[in-house]
Enzyme design. Sequence first.
Site, mmCIF file in Angstrom:
data_model
loop_
_atom_site.group_PDB
_atom_site.id
_atom_site.type_symbol
_atom_site.label_atom_id
_atom_site.label_comp_id
_atom_site.label_asym_id
_atom_site.label_seq_id
_atom_site.Cartn_x
_atom_site.Cartn_y
_atom_site.Cartn_z
ATOM 1 N N ASP A 112 9.117 3.664 6.901
ATOM 2 C CA ASP A 112 8.343 2.653 6.177
ATOM 3 C C ASP A 112 8.899 1.266 6.505
ATOM 4 O O ASP A 112 10.093 1.022 6.354
ATOM 5 C CB ASP A 112 8.464 2.899 4.676
ATOM 6 C CG ASP A 112 7.218 2.501 3.906
ATOM 7 O OD1 ASP A 112 6.638 1.447 4.239
ATOM 8 O OD2 ASP A 112 6.841 3.224 2.968
ATOM 9 N N ASP A 216 3.791 -1.502 5.488
ATOM 10 C CA ASP A 216 3.447 -1.864 4.117
ATOM 11 C C ASP A 216 2.679 -3.195 4.088
ATOM 12 O O ASP A 216 3.026 -4.137 4.798
ATOM 13 C CB ASP A 216 4.738 -1.998 3.309
ATOM 14 C CG ASP A 216 4.500 -2.246 1.844
ATOM 15 O OD1 ASP A 216 3.893 -1.377 1.193
ATOM 16 O OD2 ASP A 216 4.924 -3.305 1.349
ATOM 17 N N GLU A 275 -1.028 0.257 6.288
ATOM 18 C CA GLU A 275 -1.475 0.273 4.901
ATOM 19 C C GLU A 275 -2.294 -1.002 4.738
ATOM 20 O O GLU A 275 -1.754 -2.070 4.472
ATOM 21 C CB GLU A 275 -0.306 0.285 3.920
ATOM 22 C CG GLU A 275 -0.790 0.373 2.471
ATOM 23 C CD GLU A 275 0.073 -0.368 1.466
ATOM 24 O OE1 GLU A 275 0.082 0.046 0.290
ATOM 25 O OE2 GLU A 275 0.720 -1.358 1.834
ATOM 26 N N HIS A 336 2.391 7.204 -3.567
ATOM 27 C CA HIS A 336 3.343 6.723 -4.567
ATOM 28 C C HIS A 336 2.823 5.558 -5.383
ATOM 29 O O HIS A 336 3.536 5.074 -6.283
ATOM 30 C CB HIS A 336 4.649 6.317 -3.878
ATOM 31 C CG HIS A 336 4.490 5.127 -2.978
ATOM 32 N ND1 HIS A 336 3.796 5.191 -1.790
ATOM 33 C CD2 HIS A 336 4.914 3.849 -3.092
ATOM 34 C CE1 HIS A 336 3.810 3.996 -1.219
ATOM 35 N NE2 HIS A 336 4.471 3.167 -1.997
ATOM 36 N N ASP A 337 1.618 5.083 -5.112
ATOM 37 C CA ASP A 337 1.061 3.936 -5.825
ATOM 38 C C ASP A 337 -0.112 4.290 -6.727
ATOM 39 O O ASP A 337 -0.640 3.415 -7.410
ATOM 40 C CB ASP A 337 0.583 2.870 -4.827
ATOM 41 C CG ASP A 337 1.713 2.003 -4.296
ATOM 42 O OD1 ASP A 337 2.705 1.809 -5.022
ATOM 43 O OD2 ASP A 337 1.600 1.532 -3.146
#
Length: 529
Positions: A112, A216, A275, A336-337
């Site tokens: 990430d 990200d 993302e 995870h969001d």
Amino acid sequence: MTQHLADALPTSTGTQPGWWREAVIYQVYPRSFADSNGDGMGDLEGIRSRLPYLKELGVDAVWLSPFYASPQADAGYDVADYRAIDPMFGTLHDADAVIREAHELGLRIIVDLVPNHCSDQHEWFKQALREGPGTPLRERFHFRPGQGESGELPPNDWESIFGGPAWTRVADGEWYLHLFAPEQPDFNWEHPAVQDEFRSILRFWLDLGADGFRIDVAHGLVKAPGLPDLGRDEQLKLLGNQVLPFFDQDGVHEIYRSWRLVLDEYAGDRIGVAEAWTPSADRTAMYLRPDELHQAFNFHYLNTGWDAEALRATIDESLDSMRPVGAPTTWVLSNHDVVRHRTRFGTLDKARAAALLMLALPGSAYVYQGEELGLPEVVDLPDEVRQDPSFFKANGQDGLRDGCRVPIPWSGDQAPYGFGTGGSWLPQPAEWAGLSVEAQTGDSRSTLELYRSALRVRRAHPALGAGDGVEWLPTPAGVLAFRRGDFVCTVNTTDEPVRLPAPGTVLLASGDLADPDVLPADTTVWWQG
């Protein structure tokens, strides 16, 4: 530590699709996966010890959420040093061991990367504060004078994703931009030093053997010239599709073209995954042109409810948008969001059916840790244990991301269920004893064995995996059916059984199938047609 490259893994050829075009990629949230030292926090050694489980599950690659040195203001997405491991997760040697052992098992590792912002403890930012207005280090961020008679007002009306102004004033009177928490200052990507630094960071991890990067906030790096006012009071949404002057600006594409050149320097098909929250699938496709990135998360699919008509429209739009740029479509249900999809859809039956639908679609699929166990969202966490920064902002996001980040259960009948020996940083529900890996292994009716079977069939069946289209078959309302070669997938999204002639021999079903000519409620079936 010995450097090692990922070129021991197969490279795509002219007759084989790139591995990313059909890969099933498993997201590991490091602090919640496995704890090796009993401090209640997951770590890299814990991940390394559980890699055989992921190999047995049948995934192709593992995406690791951030493990960099960080004050943890936003669970590691506030990076202080992109070339160091936070002590809570281990050391650089531990990261090397994870990558090395994954490769030995035939798994790839995706790291990430957080390029939109860093931590306010990053050396660049600390030096920028020390040096003051007009100095070179401040140009690497977005420092501006304020508005108002004495500069007491923010430079514009932008809001933070986490709530409140997107600007914080420092002691000398200037303001700096942070689209997320005040501890996460945004980089100025117009500055060549920022661009050079991140190309260097890419090479650092590629040299260590990383197979790619999940990027990200890939849509946020470039801001509109002049940082114009938004002009409305609507709260920003991390997962929204608003047209905004700081998201999805055309200038980001030049950055990713330069990154693609770096990725292509390395053997082993290294990839970039965006993302990118964009207003439309067509805008997302722009990140995946042949000289840019390889994949982008399909958030339009993630946001689609359990409704046949809506699902078909999103599937068609997704495939149609990716086809012109030659990129694979990706499919994702949880991360995870967001609230875990078992809870979003309301039942485990729907979650299981949705998983089989996702894994039958052409392209690449993402699995978030614990979804293969059928884990629900933890919705009753006490306020005092929550750590999501948006929880503490009255007008921020829902502040409920902690509920999908609770450490996963491995074994035993008492918390922390094999996660470690020292408890867990977020409390686990008592009912998770029956959802552990140990409890579900060998139970043919369990969700874990459903995922294992589905991934085994997907890997073996020539019609599954890579592709850019499906052939829709006629169905009653509320039902989906499509063909891919000699494979057929049928999905009933209604709460009643539907009579539908069997299109072949059953390969796998998400629920009980007493009569092959009757598709049960909230059930997906795979057929050999």
